[in-house]
Scaffold this motif. Sequence first.
Motif, PDB file in Angstrom:
ATOM      1  N   GLN A  85     -24.597 -29.014  41.566  1.00 31.91           N
ATOM      2  CA  GLN A  85     -23.488 -28.128  41.425  1.00 31.91           C
ATOM      3  C   GLN A  85     -23.666 -26.788  42.193  1.00 31.91           C
ATOM      4  N   GLY A 129     -21.651 -27.969  45.025  1.00 23.65           N
ATOM      5  CA  GLY A 129     -20.335 -27.979  44.252  1.00 23.65           C
ATOM      6  C   GLY A 129     -19.182 -27.330  44.824  1.00 23.65           C
ATOM      7  N   GLN A 176     -17.167 -33.374  44.866  1.00 22.75           N
ATOM      8  CA  GLN A 176     -16.663 -33.176  43.547  1.00 22.75           C
ATOM      9  C   GLN A 176     -17.863 -33.852  42.621  1.00 22.75           C
ATOM     10  N   ILE A 177     -18.401 -33.142  41.738  1.00 23.93           N
ATOM     11  CA  ILE A 177     -19.433 -33.775  40.972  1.00 23.93           C
ATOM     12  C   ILE A 177     -18.885 -34.202  39.588  1.00 23.93           C
TER      13      ILE A 177
END
Lengths: 615, 164
Positions: free
Chosen positions: A24, A28, A32-33
């Motif tokens: 992230q 991030g 898109q995590i």
Amino acid sequence: MKIRLNFDSNAIAAGAAYVGEALQRELGKTWQIIKVGTNGLSYADPQIEVEAEHLPAVIFGKLNAHNIAYLLEDFFQHGLFPREEFFRSGGCILGGRTFMKKRGGAITHILVSDTSLPLQDKNRAYVLSLLSRFFSPGQYAWALDFGFYNRGFAIEIFPQSEVYAGFSIEELPELFGLLSQGQGLAIHKRFSEPLQLRLVSKNCGRMSAESIEEALQLGGYDALQTSLKKLSPEAVISEVEKSGLRGRGGAGYPTALKWKLTRQEKNFPKYVICNADEGDPGAFMDRSLLESDPHRVLEGLILAGYAIGAEQGYFYIRAEYPLATQRIRRAVEEARQYGFLGKNILGSGFSFDVKVRLGAGAYVCGEETALIASLEGKRGSPVPRPPYPSQRGLYGKPTCINNVETLATIPEIILRGGDYFSTIGKGKSLGTKIFAVSGQIAKTQLVEVPMGMPLKILIYDICGGLPAGKQLKAVQTGGPSGGFVPASLLDIPLTYEDFLAIGSIIGSGGLIVLDESVNLAEFMLFYLNFNVDESCGKCAPCRIGGFQLRHLYQELLAGADAERQIAKIKRIAYAMKLASLCGLGKAACNPIFSSLHFFPEDYKLWAKKNISTVP
Amino acid sequence: MQRIYLNPAAVSHPEMKKFVDGLQVENDNLILALHAVENHFGYIPREVAAFLAERFRIPMARIYEVITFYHYFRTKPPGRHLITVCNGTTCWLFQSEKLLQMAHEFKTNLPEEKQREVSIEEVRCIGCCALAPLAYIDGQLHPYLNAEIFQQELEKVISCEDKA
């Protein structure tokens, strides 16, 4: 550009939270995590799956604080497979599992693995040096796992995401040469026989486990909408009947029959219960489903309610699964917001709601009548059947109890039709079954295969067999209520009938691989400790029988005369099997008989010479 | 996951009653109420059980029947340090019993007043068999344990405390 991070209990315990934070922080902004449940490959946690146009769709596994920096720099910045240090500090790459659409174009990356065990890494250095002659660094890498074994050398090329297998080591130089010149591969080497068939677990690891939106995109609640619009409750039951689905919790009772029996009762209200009290130690199918695709299980429960005419459903989740509980609670709330629960669902006139209840650490509560008692807030003592829960269950009303996996299968049956489902499998064991394979196995994981597949294929060709240097002795199936499959019978098809014939059960799907170092008499003592501790104490055969059996095993292991002990063990075990009130006591003796039958020599090793038997 | 328990001795009876009255659980489900109590206090204090009996209008015996039946509920407060070893089949295959034994030895070797602060429990499989053997130490789950790592982690718990 998406990164899917496994985020179930297993992944979190392995350190997925740290990996998630690092990703992230570094990626991030552009990536898109997505925190998914589990893709089933538990052994490689923490792991991420990459989905992007310009990068190969692979899984990076066993990530940690040391190796993630190499991954971020080499792969995410430069588009290259990570350098050797990544692998040396524990990291791995898994290939052959992409959900991405296939693409054409010049080959940018190549993964190679030797799928013939147990010499998996022996040729690694040679193959990598060979690759370095044809490709530049970062274009190629060694894969830990392609999802199949015993197929010679395998490669996956990108961006095509195509897997080829069955190469000998002598063929590799020519193969790499052709590939580096941009020439295609001989079609017959294309690997096109996936061993797993993922129907029930198909969305596990693909979507966020905490978002109904993503579930909807992948077909969540389609089966419910179809059923409410087009199918009568009877038609839903008949579809399930056609599928031949049998309860996945262990007993294998036909699901449609259970539903019919509950439906025909004229006593209202009725209840449906999702049995998520996955008690067999070494089993984690239900946990994975609940944590990865909670909406599917919920949809199955709503459909069960629709079919039998119930307006109230319950989840009974074991207290050891806090994350599963949390995700189910969230799923229930979201489903309410979207109108899949509540009054007059989707304008159909059918109303249904769900409550979540917790167990409190009691194995016996997986038994139907004990579960009902526990759900009512009492101690989990079973009561004799009949009356069956379908007649008099929760609060004395007709109740249908289905296992998590059974319910998760229902939406698939409705969408694909019962007939499709019944074409998979063998004999009276139809459809697919999820197994949790653990113990002395190279790749501990969750697999979903058509029923009827030989156990050997599952162990060796999917899970990679035993770790190097270990010999398989037996596979324990069905937990403390099951039995053992000895190495000599490993060809046994995974069906209810075949397992029953050798004195075991498929059970809920936990397969524990035992190697030669395990003594089954010792193993039985472990199970008896379990059963004595878990017996509810209501009926004497189970309470006293279990205690005495444990005592006999302790004496046996301390060196008592084996013949005499075995005779006593058999006598008590028979009595316990015949006379116990519920399944716990009845089945507790199954592994005793199974181990005595297949491994009598394990019982005789302990006898001490020149010492009279323990009184 | 880390739980911080209240010190039950410091909780007055009116506070306990207030807690029981404030429980947002379905009024027919004792088990959910007991979970809430245990999550709050770390165990089921007898006084709270009495308030529960009042609220649910059932005899104390019914409550203790349930508490003592289920493994999850404690009738005594756990020590400040809680070591929970998973003893599922897979963990057992990977020597979880040795870990349990180590935990007990570790406890026995502590000074007597410290021994009381350490509780050792076992759990029946938490379904993370790929990471076997595993154990919780003060709420933190430690995967892939062996004797050496486990000993180190146990010692960390105590040394942290000494510093504090």
